[in-house]
Design a protein around this motif. Sequence first.
Motif, PDB file in Angstrom:
ATOM      1  N   ASP A  65      46.831  43.803  47.383  1.00  0.00           N
ATOM      2  CA  ASP A  65      45.784  44.057  48.352  1.00  0.00           C
ATOM      3  C   ASP A  65      45.637  45.743  48.424  1.00  0.00           C
ATOM      4  OD1 ASP A  65      44.121  42.020  50.485  1.00  0.00           O
ATOM      5  OD2 ASP A  65      44.296  44.202  51.104  1.00  0.00           O
ATOM      6  N   LEU A  66      44.538  46.093  48.873  1.00  0.00           N
ATOM      7  CA  LEU A  66      44.477  47.824  49.091  1.00  0.00           C
ATOM      8  C   LEU A  66      44.863  47.911  50.546  1.00  0.00           C
ATOM      9  CD1 LEU A  66      43.015  50.289  47.832  1.00  0.00           C
ATOM     10  CD2 LEU A  66      40.911  49.602  48.883  1.00  0.00           C
ATOM     11  N   PHE A  67      44.956  46.963  51.333  1.00  0.00           N
ATOM     12  CA  PHE A  67      45.404  47.629  52.914  1.00  0.00           C
ATOM     13  C   PHE A  67      46.601  47.289  53.424  1.00  0.00           C
ATOM     14  CE2 PHE A  67      40.515  47.429  52.603  1.00  0.00           C
ATOM     15  CZ  PHE A  67      40.318  48.802  52.733  1.00  0.00           C
ATOM     16  N   ARG A  81      43.808  33.011  57.933  1.00  0.00           N
ATOM     17  CA  ARG A  81      43.261  33.381  56.632  1.00  0.00           C
ATOM     18  C   ARG A  81      42.207  34.498  56.759  1.00  0.00           C
ATOM     19  NH1 ARG A  81      43.393  28.708  53.281  1.00  0.00           N
ATOM     20  NH2 ARG A  81      42.696  30.049  51.594  1.00  0.00           N
ATOM     21  N   ASN A  82      41.627  35.174  55.521  1.00  0.00           N
ATOM     22  CA  ASN A  82      40.916  36.172  55.768  1.00  0.00           C
ATOM     23  C   ASN A  82      39.238  36.188  54.951  1.00  0.00           C
ATOM     24  OD1 ASN A  82      43.730  37.904  55.445  1.00  0.00           O
ATOM     25  ND2 ASN A  82      42.586  37.935  57.367  1.00  0.00           N
ATOM     26  N   PHE A  84      47.436  44.002  55.887  1.00  0.00           N
ATOM     27  CA  PHE A  84      47.493  42.533  55.499  1.00  0.00           C
ATOM     28  C   PHE A  84      48.835  42.394  54.700  1.00  0.00           C
ATOM     29  CE2 PHE A  84      42.818  43.470  55.437  1.00  0.00           C
ATOM     30  CZ  PHE A  84      42.485  42.331  56.174  1.00  0.00           C
ATOM     31  N   GLY A 117      43.501  40.777  45.951  1.00  0.00           N
ATOM     32  CA  GLY A 117      42.803  40.855  47.108  1.00  0.00           C
ATOM     33  C   GLY A 117      43.279  39.641  47.901  1.00  0.00           C
ATOM     34  N   CYS A 118      44.809  39.731  48.117  1.00  0.00           N
ATOM     35  CA  CYS A 118      45.489  38.522  48.675  1.00  0.00           C
ATOM     36  C   CYS A 118      45.525  38.381  50.154  1.00  0.00           C
ATOM     37  CB  CYS A 118      46.892  38.750  48.255  1.00  0.00           C
ATOM     38  SG  CYS A 118      47.725  40.287  48.808  1.00  0.00           S
ATOM     39  N   GLY A 119      45.005  39.417  50.789  1.00  0.00           N
ATOM     40  CA  GLY A 119      45.087  39.504  52.042  1.00  0.00           C
ATOM     41  C   GLY A 119      46.430  39.081  52.669  1.00  0.00           C
ATOM     42  N   LEU A 168      34.010  41.822  45.670  1.00  0.00           N
ATOM     43  CA  LEU A 168      34.158  43.229  46.012  1.00  0.00           C
ATOM     44  C   LEU A 168      33.652  44.149  44.522  1.00  0.00           C
ATOM     45  CD1 LEU A 168      37.167  42.872  48.204  1.00  0.00           C
ATOM     46  CD2 LEU A 168      35.149  44.099  48.922  1.00  0.00           C
ATOM     47  N   GLY A 190      47.589  47.958  45.988  1.00  0.00           N
ATOM     48  CA  GLY A 190      46.679  48.480  44.672  1.00  0.00           C
ATOM     49  C   GLY A 190      45.091  48.157  44.822  1.00  0.00           C
ATOM     50  N   ASP A 191      44.422  48.752  43.954  1.00  0.00           N
ATOM     51  CA  ASP A 191      42.886  48.595  44.008  1.00  0.00           C
ATOM     52  C   ASP A 191      42.450  47.703  42.809  1.00  0.00           C
ATOM     53  OD1 ASP A 191      40.364  48.987  43.845  1.00  0.00           O
ATOM     54  OD2 ASP A 191      40.225  51.156  43.812  1.00  0.00           O
ATOM     55  N   MET A 192      41.904  46.358  43.282  1.00  0.00           N
ATOM     56  CA  MET A 192      41.572  45.373  42.226  1.00  0.00           C
ATOM     57  C   MET A 192      40.796  46.075  41.125  1.00  0.00           C
ATOM     58  SD  MET A 192      38.718  43.166  44.121  1.00  0.00           S
ATOM     59  CE  MET A 192      39.708  42.644  45.685  1.00  0.00           C
ATOM     60  N   GLU A 205      40.892  34.558  45.931  1.00  0.00           N
ATOM     61  CA  GLU A 205      40.017  33.768  46.944  1.00  0.00           C
ATOM     62  C   GLU A 205      39.446  34.614  47.693  1.00  0.00           C
ATOM     63  OE1 GLU A 205      41.619  30.564  48.868  1.00  0.00           O
ATOM     64  OE2 GLU A 205      43.043  29.780  47.053  1.00  0.00           O
ATOM     65  N   GLY A 206      37.993  34.559  47.657  1.00  0.00           N
ATOM     66  CA  GLY A 206      37.048  35.409  48.532  1.00  0.00           C
ATOM     67  C   GLY A 206      37.133  36.929  48.367  1.00  0.00           C
TER      68      GLY A 206
HETATM   69  C1  LIG Z   1      37.606  38.414  52.080  1.00  0.00           C
HETATM   70  S1  LIG Z   1      39.349  38.942  52.000  1.00  0.00           S
HETATM   71  C2  LIG Z   1      40.404  37.576  51.221  1.00  0.00           C
HETATM   72  C3  LIG Z   1      41.587  37.619  51.491  1.00  0.00           C
HETATM   73  C4  LIG Z   1      42.491  36.538  50.827  1.00  0.00           C
HETATM   74  N1  LIG Z   1      42.193  36.230  49.632  1.00  0.00           N
HETATM   75  C5  LIG Z   1      42.130  35.160  51.710  1.00  0.00           C
HETATM   76  O1  LIG Z   1      41.461  34.384  51.302  1.00  0.00           O
HETATM   77  O2  LIG Z   1      42.494  35.016  52.669  1.00  0.00           O
HETATM   78  C6  LIG Z   1      39.104  40.104  50.974  1.00  0.00           C
HETATM   79  C7  LIG Z   1      40.610  41.071  50.782  1.00  0.00           C
HETATM   80  O3  LIG Z   1      40.367  41.932  49.635  1.00  0.00           O
HETATM   81  C8  LIG Z   1      41.093  43.087  50.098  1.00  0.00           C
HETATM   82  N2  LIG Z   1      40.335  44.359  49.364  1.00  0.00           N
HETATM   83  C9  LIG Z   1      39.215  44.950  49.697  1.00  0.00           C
HETATM   84  N3  LIG Z   1      38.991  45.765  48.636  1.00  0.00           N
HETATM   85  C10 LIG Z   1      40.039  45.766  47.877  1.00  0.00           C
HETATM   86  C11 LIG Z   1      40.441  46.446  46.738  1.00  0.00           C
HETATM   87  N4  LIG Z   1      39.446  47.358  46.119  1.00  0.00           N
HETATM   88  N5  LIG Z   1      41.490  46.334  45.907  1.00  0.00           N
HETATM   89  C12 LIG Z   1      42.270  45.230  46.445  1.00  0.00           C
HETATM   90  N6  LIG Z   1      41.974  44.546  47.540  1.00  0.00           N
HETATM   91  C13 LIG Z   1      41.075  44.714  48.251  1.00  0.00           C
HETATM   92  C14 LIG Z   1      40.758  43.197  51.645  1.00  0.00           C
HETATM   93  O4  LIG Z   1      41.895  43.886  52.296  1.00  0.00           O
HETATM   94  C15 LIG Z   1      40.900  41.661  51.849  1.00  0.00           C
HETATM   95  O5  LIG Z   1      42.339  41.371  52.222  1.00  0.00           O
END
Ligand SMILES: C[S@@+](CC[C@H](N)C(=O)[O-])C[C@H]1O[C@@H](n2cnc3c(N)ncnc32)[C@H](O)[C@@H]1O
Length: 256
Positions: free
Chosen positions: A75-77, A19-20, A80, A48-50, A126, A103-105, A121-122
């Motif tokens: 998620d943006l990336f 997990r991230n 993942f 931000g599902c990772g 951002l 997508g961008d949250m 989660e987590g």
């Molecule tokens: C700390 S990780 C948490 C991931 C996941 N929820 C977990 O708990 O394993 C934060 C996530 O937010 C994503 N992220 C970063 N900036 C973002 C944005 N602007 N929009 C959507 N996702 C984004 C990252 O790629 C990453 O996967």
Amino acid sequence: MSDLDPFKIFLDLQLALPRNGPGSAVATEIAFSMLPPLPESPEIADLGCGQGASAFELLRLTAKKKMRARVTAVDLFEPFLDKLNARAEKEGVSEAQLVVTRGDMEALSFKDGSFDLIWAEGSIYLLGFERGLETWRRFLKPGGSIAVSECTWLTATPSQAAQDFWEAAYPSMGTISSNAHAAARAGYELLGTHVLPPEDWWAEYYTPMRQRIAEMRAEYGEAAEEVLANEEAEIALFESNPGQYSYVFYVMRRKD
Ligand SMILES: C[S@@+](CC[C@H](N)C(=O)[O-])C[C@H]1O[C@@H](n2cnc3c(N)ncnc32)[C@H](O)[C@@H]1O
């Protein structure tokens, strides 16, 4: 090797972990149990599902309650989302159950009132806790719920090292009380909180991260050192400051 992009090193490290961010299936289930009843076919967004640790858990938890949920994982990336898609395929999760969207949250393109439940989660850090709650509120149906985990101070007297680290990394990090006030200001009723125990930082996050850091040192050498040393410093800080901060789940309902 000296031109290695720090983001690529970070991705290599993160993609090797289950997990991230800190968390666990147990914590997700505890937060889920605090929700008001959901409809039979709830629309859920995981922002931000990772790699989808919580998205798959939400599908399991809703299925256990005989609901036919659809989880939209954002998620943006892409890397993942590629891992998330690969897991969905391996586990036979259909596109009717899991919609994977880049997508961008901060600038989501969903219609207002799209979701019964937003999960994050987590990731709300951002945007910042209060701004994230304000930004996402309109995507919830009236009376809809939101559960987010957010790094939170647990003490009013943190060590100097912890203060210095978080002042640089996340200066707006709040306490449970300040976040409860922020939730009310953003238009939510706080239904419950759950402090993640230390094992939720170690088992699926810091312990495998330490292992991967050791492997990457051998693979990349000096070129990756700065990124890896930063990650190690974060782990060491958590280890040497027990009980000063943790991720906390905040479960809330949109007030109308
Ligand atoms: C700390 S990780 C948490 C991931 C996941 N929820 C977990 O708990 O394993 C934060 C996530 O937010 C994503 N992220 C970063 N900036 C973002 C944005 N602007 N929009 C959507 N996702 C984004 C990252 O790629 C990453 O996967």
